[in-house]
Scaffold this active site. Structure first.
Site, PDB file in Angstrom:
ATOM      1  N   ASP A   3       0.500  -1.208  -0.098  1.00 56.03           N
ATOM      2  CA  ASP A   3       0.153  -0.133   0.087  1.00 56.03           C
ATOM      3  C   ASP A   3       0.455   0.943   0.035  1.00 56.03           C
ATOM      4  OD1 ASP A   3      -3.035   1.121   0.397  1.00 56.03           O
ATOM      5  OD2 ASP A   3      -1.584   1.866   1.828  1.00 56.03           O
ATOM      6  N   GLU A  18      14.856 -14.959   0.248  1.00 51.07           N
ATOM      7  CA  GLU A  18      14.734 -16.162   1.245  1.00 51.07           C
ATOM      8  C   GLU A  18      13.987 -17.099   1.492  1.00 51.07           C
ATOM      9  OE1 GLU A  18      16.524 -13.718   4.327  1.00 51.07           O
ATOM     10  OE2 GLU A  18      18.182 -12.690   3.649  1.00 51.07           O
TER      11      GLU A  18
END
Length: 540
Positions: free
Chosen positions: A216, A278
């Site tokens: 956002d 990751e």
């Protein structure tokens, strides 16, 4: 349960840039499905309706914020990023939703709100208690009045996106910045505690299995360090509005915006890129970035930053072959140098539904279907907003039922009309939105009985059937047609282009046009060798 329960393709293991060709369905959590009869949608409600999304043929769902929140901006004012608001369920419900979605071959993207917190977040409460100059206040943008005068004027001339000043004064005389509602104080991203906290939030939800994040106000995290006044034209007023309604991507005059799109924001997304990698090779993030040019939008999707950014130029374009063509060429030209895939969107929870924008009624629906078909044929991914597969229009919500903070601050009609809970079945409200006769948080129109999922499911001419057909056919070419688009000149009022073996024709004029040779795979309305006005066709 209403809707088809067909499974999508299984989710593959290993590297899969699934978002490059995905159709993502936005779920506005308050208005999708209510499981407990309190009139507000929730996470178990979403889980119960996932077969509808799998049967529709989308690849993923994006869920608006469901975190702990006082709900002043319906979840975009977050008090705890690591928990579920009791209004929507609990953490176990989020886990169950993700697991069920994955069983159905659906990815799950969750909303993240990093520009601001709720004023009920523990950090902001601590900031108010600690006072000026404290480490607690340094997490936000607290400032004194110019000259340090108690009770003086705001630190600069910025305005809130929701109307009124972007500063609120606290009891000790300092002001805090809020580019949105006064209950949404902006964070200071130059404070290292802020990026550290959000990287932990990313890992928290990645560990729970989510596939991506919608970011956002992705362009708003950093403001110019000096928080200078916004330069405005003589006689004009300062504005922090994110939407530039000038639809031209080439000739519009750029505004001075010291509160948006600062270069430091890109270091944040480089760090997030590493966190996502990751977690797995198939995790993604898409930016809500209301930037002023295609080039500035493309900067967010460089190879070491976010994976996608919403392309609002398509949403803002007028009903015009020339306008659509300009958006296509400028968007593809902007993302090509950085190797990113474009996105396309016609509606979301912040804008008037596109059927209404295109004129409403039969004409608006016809144009809406045609624009959707054209969008779905373009390379990249498409984002759908809940209820558009039913042909829903904007609702004129009565003043006493409006809850949008922008309406409450300005008195101007806000976004409530696109957020009315969607109808699932039955002949009257609540149209199976929730159990029993409990009415939803925004009243539904009395004439929606023919628009429910139940009513449209068995009608081959319904908008729902059209969306299912379009997504089914799209799946056959989405990954194989290539990313090159060649515009074809079929007249001033006709948008036509080729993408691999596919030819797409959209008639934006008011007379029929000849279709080029080829097998008609799908059309948004009945066609023969001629294409009616406000209609699109796919040919092979």
């Amino acid at each position: 349960m209403v809707g088809m329960a067909a499974l999508n393709d299984p989710i593959p293991a290993g590297r899969d840039d699934w978002w490059r060709h995905a159709v993502v369905y936005q779920v506005y959590v308050r208005s999708f499905a209510d499981s407990d009869g309190d009139g507000v949608g929730d996470l178990p409600g979403i889980t119960s309706r996932l077969p509808h999304l799998a049967g529709l043929g989308v690849d993923a769902l994006w869920i608006t914020p469901f975190y702990t929140s006082p709900q002043h901006d319906h979840g975009y004012d977050v008090a705890d990023y690591r928990d579920v608001d009791p209004l929507f369920g609990q953490l176990a419900d989020a886990d169950a939703l993700v697991a069920r979605a994955h069983e159905l071959g659906l990815r799950v993207v969750v909303d993240l709100v990093p520009n601001h917190t709720s004023d009920e977040h523990e950090w902001f409460r601590a900031a108010l208690a600690a006072g000026p100059g404290s480490p607690e206040r340094a997490r936000y943008l607290f400032r004194d009045s110019p000259g340090g005068e108690p009770g003086g004027t705001p630190p600069n001339n910025w305005s809130s996106v929701f109307g009124g000043p972007a500063w609120t004064q606290v009891e000790d005389g300092q002001w805090y910045l809020h580019l949105f509602d006064s209950t949404q104080p902006d964070l200071d991203w130059r404070n290292p505690e802020v990026p550290a906290m959000f990287e932990d939030v990313l890992r928290f939800w990645l560990d729970r299995g989510v596939d991506g994040f919608r970011v956002d106000v992705a362009h708003g995290l950093f403001k110019e360090a000096g928080l200078r006044d916004q330069v405005v034209a003589e006689g004009g007023t300062a504005s922090s509005g994110q939407v530039n309604t000038d639809h031209s991507m080439v000739s519009r005059e750029l505004k001075d915006e010291p509160m948006w799109d600062q270069p430091e924001v890109h270091d944040v997304y480089r760090a997030w890129h590493r966190v996502l990698d990751e977690a797995g090779p198939d995790r993604m993030a898409v930016a809500e970035a209301w930037t002023q040019t295609p080039e500035s939008m493309a900067a967010f999707v460089r190879p070491d930053e976010l994976d996608q950014a919403f392309n609002f130029a398509w949403l803002l374009a007028d009903w015009s072959a020339e306008g659509f063509a300009e958006v296509i060429t400028s968007t593809l030209a902007a993302v090509e140098p950085v190797g990113a895939s474009p996105t396309w969107v016609l509606s979301n929870h912040d804008v008037v539904r596109h059927v209404t924008r295109y004129g409403g009624g039969e004409q608006g629906l016809a144009r809406g279907r045609a624009a959707t078909m054209t969008m779905l044929a373009l390379p990249g991914s498409s984002y759908l907003y809940q209820g558009e597969e039913l042909g829903l229009e904007q609702v004129d919500v009565a003043p006493e039922h409006r809850q949008d903070p922008s309406y409450l601050r300005t008195g101007e009609v806000g976004r409530d009309g696109c957020r009315v809970p969607i109808p699932w079945g039955g002949s009257e409200s609540p149209y199976a939105f929730g159990p029993g006769s409990a009415q939803p948080w925004i009243p539904q129109p009395a004439d929606w009985s023919e628009l429910t999922v139940e009513a449209q499911a068995s009608d081959p001419g319904s908008t729902l059937a059209f969306y299912r057909d379009a997504l089914r056919v799209r799946r056959e070419f989405a990954r194989t047609a290539g990313d090159d688009v060649e515009l074809v000149d079929l007249g001033a009022d006709v948008l036509a282009f080729r993408r691999g073996p596919l030819t797409v024709v959209l008639n934006c004029g008011d007379t029929v046009v000849e279709l080029p040779e080829g097998e008609v795979l799908l059309a948004s309305a009945p066609v023969d060798d001629k294409l009616p006005p406000d209609t699109a066709a796919w040919l092979r």
